[in-house]
Design a protein around this motif. Structure first.
Motif, PDB file in Angstrom:
ATOM      1  N   ILE A  97       0.836  -1.208   0.000  1.00 14.34           N
ATOM      2  CA  ILE A  97       0.000   0.000   0.000  1.00 14.34           C
ATOM      3  C   ILE A  97       0.868   1.254   0.000  1.00 14.34           C
ATOM      4  O   ILE A  97       0.604   2.214  -0.734  1.00 14.34           O
ATOM      5  CB  ILE A  97      -0.944  -0.012   1.217  1.00 14.34           C
ATOM      6  N   GLU A  98       1.894   1.258   0.804  1.00 16.90           N
ATOM      7  CA  GLU A  98       2.795   2.411   0.873  1.00 16.90           C
ATOM      8  C   GLU A  98       3.459   2.666  -0.487  1.00 16.90           C
ATOM      9  O   GLU A  98       3.580   3.821  -0.927  1.00 16.90           O
ATOM     10  CB  GLU A  98       3.851   2.174   1.942  1.00 16.90           C
ATOM     11  N   GLU A  99       3.869   1.610  -1.158  1.00 13.47           N
ATOM     12  CA  GLU A  99       4.490   1.750  -2.473  1.00 13.47           C
ATOM     13  C   GLU A  99       3.506   2.334  -3.484  1.00 13.47           C
ATOM     14  O   GLU A  99       3.853   3.216  -4.286  1.00 13.47           O
ATOM     15  CB  GLU A  99       4.980   0.382  -2.954  1.00 13.47           C
ATOM     16  N   ILE A 100       2.247   1.877  -3.463  1.00 14.91           N
ATOM     17  CA  ILE A 100       1.232   2.362  -4.397  1.00 14.91           C
ATOM     18  C   ILE A 100       0.958   3.849  -4.181  1.00 14.91           C
ATOM     19  O   ILE A 100       0.886   4.631  -5.133  1.00 14.91           O
ATOM     20  CB  ILE A 100      -0.060   1.544  -4.249  1.00 14.91           C
ATOM     21  N   LEU A 101       0.801   4.260  -2.924  1.00 11.24           N
ATOM     22  CA  LEU A 101       0.458   5.648  -2.615  1.00 11.24           C
ATOM     23  C   LEU A 101       1.612   6.614  -2.879  1.00 11.24           C
ATOM     24  O   LEU A 101       1.387   7.735  -3.355  1.00 11.24           O
ATOM     25  CB  LEU A 101       0.010   5.768  -1.160  1.00 11.24           C
ATOM     26  N   GLU A 102       2.836   6.207  -2.577  1.00 11.54           N
ATOM     27  CA  GLU A 102       3.962   7.131  -2.651  1.00 11.54           C
ATOM     28  C   GLU A 102       4.733   7.075  -3.970  1.00 11.54           C
ATOM     29  O   GLU A 102       5.278   8.097  -4.406  1.00 11.54           O
ATOM     30  CB  GLU A 102       4.921   6.871  -1.486  1.00 11.54           C
ATOM     31  N   ASP A 103       4.780   5.902  -4.611  1.00 14.64           N
ATOM     32  CA  ASP A 103       5.642   5.750  -5.790  1.00 14.64           C
ATOM     33  C   ASP A 103       4.878   5.493  -7.091  1.00 14.64           C
ATOM     34  O   ASP A 103       5.279   5.984  -8.151  1.00 14.64           O
ATOM     35  CB  ASP A 103       6.641   4.599  -5.567  1.00 14.64           C
ATOM     36  N   VAL A 104       3.808   4.714  -7.045  1.00 19.28           N
ATOM     37  CA  VAL A 104       3.163   4.263  -8.284  1.00 19.28           C
ATOM     38  C   VAL A 104       2.031   5.190  -8.728  1.00 19.28           C
ATOM     39  O   VAL A 104       2.011   5.689  -9.851  1.00 19.28           O
ATOM     40  CB  VAL A 104       2.641   2.819  -8.120  1.00 19.28           C
ATOM     41  N   PHE A 105       1.058   5.470  -7.835  1.00 20.83           N
ATOM     42  CA  PHE A 105      -0.103   6.283  -8.203  1.00 20.83           C
ATOM     43  C   PHE A 105      -0.342   7.444  -7.233  1.00 20.83           C
ATOM     44  O   PHE A 105      -1.458   7.625  -6.736  1.00 20.83           O
ATOM     45  CB  PHE A 105      -1.365   5.407  -8.246  1.00 20.83           C
ATOM     46  N   PRO A 106       0.649   8.267  -6.944  1.00 21.08           N
ATOM     47  CA  PRO A 106       0.430   9.360  -5.976  1.00 21.08           C
ATOM     48  C   PRO A 106      -0.549  10.417  -6.479  1.00 21.08           C
ATOM     49  O   PRO A 106      -1.213  11.082  -5.682  1.00 21.08           O
ATOM     50  CB  PRO A 106       1.835   9.953  -5.805  1.00 21.08           C
ATOM     51  N   ASP A 107      -0.688  10.586  -7.836  1.00 24.29           N
ATOM     52  CA  ASP A 107      -1.567  11.609  -8.386  1.00 24.29           C
ATOM     53  C   ASP A 107      -2.948  11.081  -8.724  1.00 24.29           C
ATOM     54  O   ASP A 107      -3.827  11.855  -9.108  1.00 24.29           O
ATOM     55  CB  ASP A 107      -0.936  12.202  -9.652  1.00 24.29           C
ATOM     56  N   GLU A 108      -3.166   9.777  -8.601  1.00 25.22           N
ATOM     57  CA  GLU A 108      -4.453   9.192  -8.963  1.00 25.22           C
ATOM     58  C   GLU A 108      -5.205   8.620  -7.766  1.00 25.22           C
ATOM     59  O   GLU A 108      -6.424   8.525  -7.796  1.00 25.22           O
ATOM     60  CB  GLU A 108      -4.247   8.090 -10.002  1.00 25.22           C
ATOM     61  N   ILE A 109      -4.481   8.249  -6.713  1.00 26.90           N
ATOM     62  CA  ILE A 109      -5.122   7.639  -5.542  1.00 26.90           C
ATOM     63  C   ILE A 109      -4.939   8.552  -4.335  1.00 26.90           C
ATOM     64  O   ILE A 109      -3.815   8.895  -3.964  1.00 26.90           O
ATOM     65  CB  ILE A 109      -4.536   6.242  -5.254  1.00 26.90           C
ATOM     66  N   GLN A 110      -6.069   8.940  -3.739  1.00 27.67           N
ATOM     67  CA  GLN A 110      -6.019   9.781  -2.551  1.00 27.67           C
ATOM     68  C   GLN A 110      -5.654   8.956  -1.317  1.00 27.67           C
ATOM     69  O   GLN A 110      -4.826   9.363  -0.508  1.00 27.67           O
ATOM     70  CB  GLN A 110      -7.395  10.445  -2.334  1.00 27.67           C
ATOM     71  N   SER A 111      -6.277   7.790  -1.165  1.00 30.58           N
ATOM     72  CA  SER A 111      -5.975   6.920  -0.026  1.00 30.58           C
ATOM     73  C   SER A 111      -6.262   5.477  -0.387  1.00 30.58           C
ATOM     74  O   SER A 111      -7.094   5.183  -1.243  1.00 30.58           O
ATOM     75  CB  SER A 111      -6.789   7.317   1.215  1.00 30.58           C
ATOM     76  N   MET A 112      -5.554   4.564   0.277  1.00 30.82           N
ATOM     77  CA  MET A 112      -5.756   3.132   0.124  1.00 30.82           C
ATOM     78  C   MET A 112      -5.531   2.486   1.469  1.00 30.82           C
ATOM     79  O   MET A 112      -4.507   2.742   2.109  1.00 30.82           O
ATOM     80  CB  MET A 112      -4.807   2.552  -0.922  1.00 30.82           C
ATOM     81  N   GLU A 113      -6.487   1.699   1.924  1.00 25.79           N
ATOM     82  CA  GLU A 113      -6.337   1.097   3.248  1.00 25.79           C
ATOM     83  C   GLU A 113      -6.829  -0.343   3.252  1.00 25.79           C
ATOM     84  O   GLU A 113      -7.677  -0.725   2.453  1.00 25.79           O
ATOM     85  CB  GLU A 113      -7.081   1.914   4.306  1.00 25.79           C
ATOM     86  N   MET A 114      -6.251  -1.119   4.159  1.00 26.25           N
ATOM     87  CA  MET A 114      -6.655  -2.512   4.352  1.00 26.25           C
ATOM     88  C   MET A 114      -7.694  -2.564   5.466  1.00 26.25           C
ATOM     89  O   MET A 114      -7.415  -2.163   6.601  1.00 26.25           O
ATOM     90  CB  MET A 114      -5.439  -3.377   4.697  1.00 26.25           C
ATOM     91  N   LEU A 115      -8.896  -3.041   5.142  1.00 24.64           N
ATOM     92  CA  LEU A 115      -9.975  -3.089   6.136  1.00 24.64           C
ATOM     93  C   LEU A 115      -9.771  -4.250   7.099  1.00 24.64           C
ATOM     94  O   LEU A 115      -9.979  -4.103   8.306  1.00 24.64           O
ATOM     95  CB  LEU A 115     -11.330  -3.215   5.428  1.00 24.64           C
ATOM     96  N   ASN A 116      -9.369  -5.401   6.612  1.00 24.09           N
ATOM     97  CA  ASN A 116      -9.119  -6.554   7.485  1.00 24.09           C
ATOM     98  C   ASN A 116      -8.298  -7.586   6.729  1.00 24.09           C
ATOM     99  O   ASN A 116      -8.153  -7.509   5.503  1.00 24.09           O
ATOM    100  CB  ASN A 116     -10.434  -7.173   8.005  1.00 24.09           C
ATOM    101  N   MET A 117      -7.786  -8.556   7.477  1.00 21.09           N
ATOM    102  CA  MET A 117      -6.953  -9.632   6.919  1.00 21.09           C
ATOM    103  C   MET A 117      -7.304 -10.926   7.639  1.00 21.09           C
ATOM    104  O   MET A 117      -7.517 -10.940   8.844  1.00 21.09           O
ATOM    105  CB  MET A 117      -5.461  -9.296   7.118  1.00 21.09           C
ATOM    106  N   SER A 118      -7.385 -12.015   6.896  1.00 22.31           N
ATOM    107  CA  SER A 118      -7.713 -13.312   7.502  1.00 22.31           C
ATOM    108  C   SER A 118      -6.909 -14.411   6.826  1.00 22.31           C
ATOM    109  O   SER A 118      -6.583 -14.324   5.628  1.00 22.31           O
ATOM    110  CB  SER A 118      -9.212 -13.599   7.384  1.00 22.31           C
ATOM    111  N   LEU A 119      -6.575 -15.456   7.597  1.00 24.23           N
ATOM    112  CA  LEU A 119      -5.835 -16.588   7.052  1.00 24.23           C
ATOM    113  C   LEU A 119      -6.744 -17.451   6.192  1.00 24.23           C
ATOM    114  O   LEU A 119      -7.915 -17.641   6.503  1.00 24.23           O
ATOM    115  CB  LEU A 119      -5.274 -17.453   8.188  1.00 24.23           C
ATOM    116  N   LEU A 120      -6.195 -17.950   5.114  1.00 19.39           N
ATOM    117  CA  LEU A 120      -6.955 -18.862   4.238  1.00 19.39           C
ATOM    118  C   LEU A 120      -6.715 -20.302   4.662  1.00 19.39           C
ATOM    119  O   LEU A 120      -5.691 -20.621   5.231  1.00 19.39           O
ATOM    120  CB  LEU A 120      -6.532 -18.660   2.783  1.00 19.39           C
TER     121      LEU A 120
END
Length: 268
Positions: A245-268
């Protein structure tokens, strides 16, 4: 335009904010229980920040292996940190998580020595013979008891270390096979942005071994005509979604994405 950016920056303050990590000053304080640790790691890969740190090492030493069924987030984090530290460091950490079985096992031998010492003191009160000879006779059994206790302790220590080594090897094998499902949401800067095109760009641009984006996504309204992308990703245990997420926001799409967050995570 600059005016449009300022307008949407103001809108951002009214939108639901991402969950902030705990302050650095509190992150290395011991967790009150493994249940509290499990709750804290529900949407995080590490106890503090976006990468492996001293806080993970300290917390790892605080607890034994969490139960996979009842504490899935703590279990996922534990075996990940164990693999990052390497086998010797992991076994040392498990040794520090409370009194070991070997210490408890040596206690009966010490307690058994106390009655024997008390009997010897009682005999001394009524012994009117040669004190030097008596002391020499007493010293030999005492040395024998110490030698036997030391040998027993060494044997139990070796057995305990062998069991720990087997347990950590088993955890490492499980870690290589386990994956986690992450639910994510992405908010754009502009109302006019083509969100389906942005979704496709994320999938085609951010490609890593052990990272698989979901095939589909959904669009949900946020506010003022702006919508957000709801999507999923599956990651291996050696991948940190926080870092992605940090890479996407700061390096890949800083001008297209305002925010990106993980709501939850679960083991498969």
């Amino acid at each position: 335009s600059a005016a449009s950016r300022r307008q949407h920056a103001a809108i951002k303050h009214e939108l639901p904010a991402a969950t902030n990590p705990l302050p650095t000053s509190t992150m290395i304080k011991p967790f009150p229980s493994v249940e509290a640790l499990n709750t804290h790691l529900a949407d995080k890969s590490y106890v503090m920040g976006f990468s492996f740190s001293a806080g993970d090492v300290q917390t790892f030493k605080q607890f034994p292996v969490p139960d996979k069924a009842t504490l899935p987030h703590a279990y996922r984090w534990y075996i990940h940190i164990a693999a990052l530290q390497g086998m010797p460091a992991a076994m040392a950490a498990m040794s520090s998580a409370g009194p070991s079985a070997k210490t408890k096992a040596a206690a009966p031998a010490k307690k058994a020595a106390k009655p024997a010492a008390a009997e010897e003191e009682d005999d001394d009160e009524f012994d009117f013979g040669d004190d030097d000879e008596e002391e020499e006779e007493k010293a030999e059994p005492a040395n024998d008891r110490k030698a036997k206790a030391a040998a027993l302790k060494a044997k139990r220590d070796a057995e305990t270390e062998e069991k720990k080594k087997i347990a950590m090897e088993r955890l490492a094998k499980k870690e290589a096979k386990q994956r986690s499902l992450c639910n994510l949401e992405v908010k754009p800067w502009e109302e006019e942005q083509d969100l389906m095109e942005l979704f496709a760009k994320i999938k085609s641009t951010v490609v890593k071994p052990g990272l698989a984006w979901g095939e589909n996504c959904s669009l949900k309204p946020v506010a003022y005509g702006i919508k957000k992308i709801c999507m999923t990703a599956v990651i291996n245990m050696d991948i940190s979604m926080d870092e992605v997420i940090e890479e996407i926001l700061e390096d890949v799409f800083p001008d297209e994405i305002q925010s990106m967050e993980m709501l939850n995570m679960s083991l498969l």
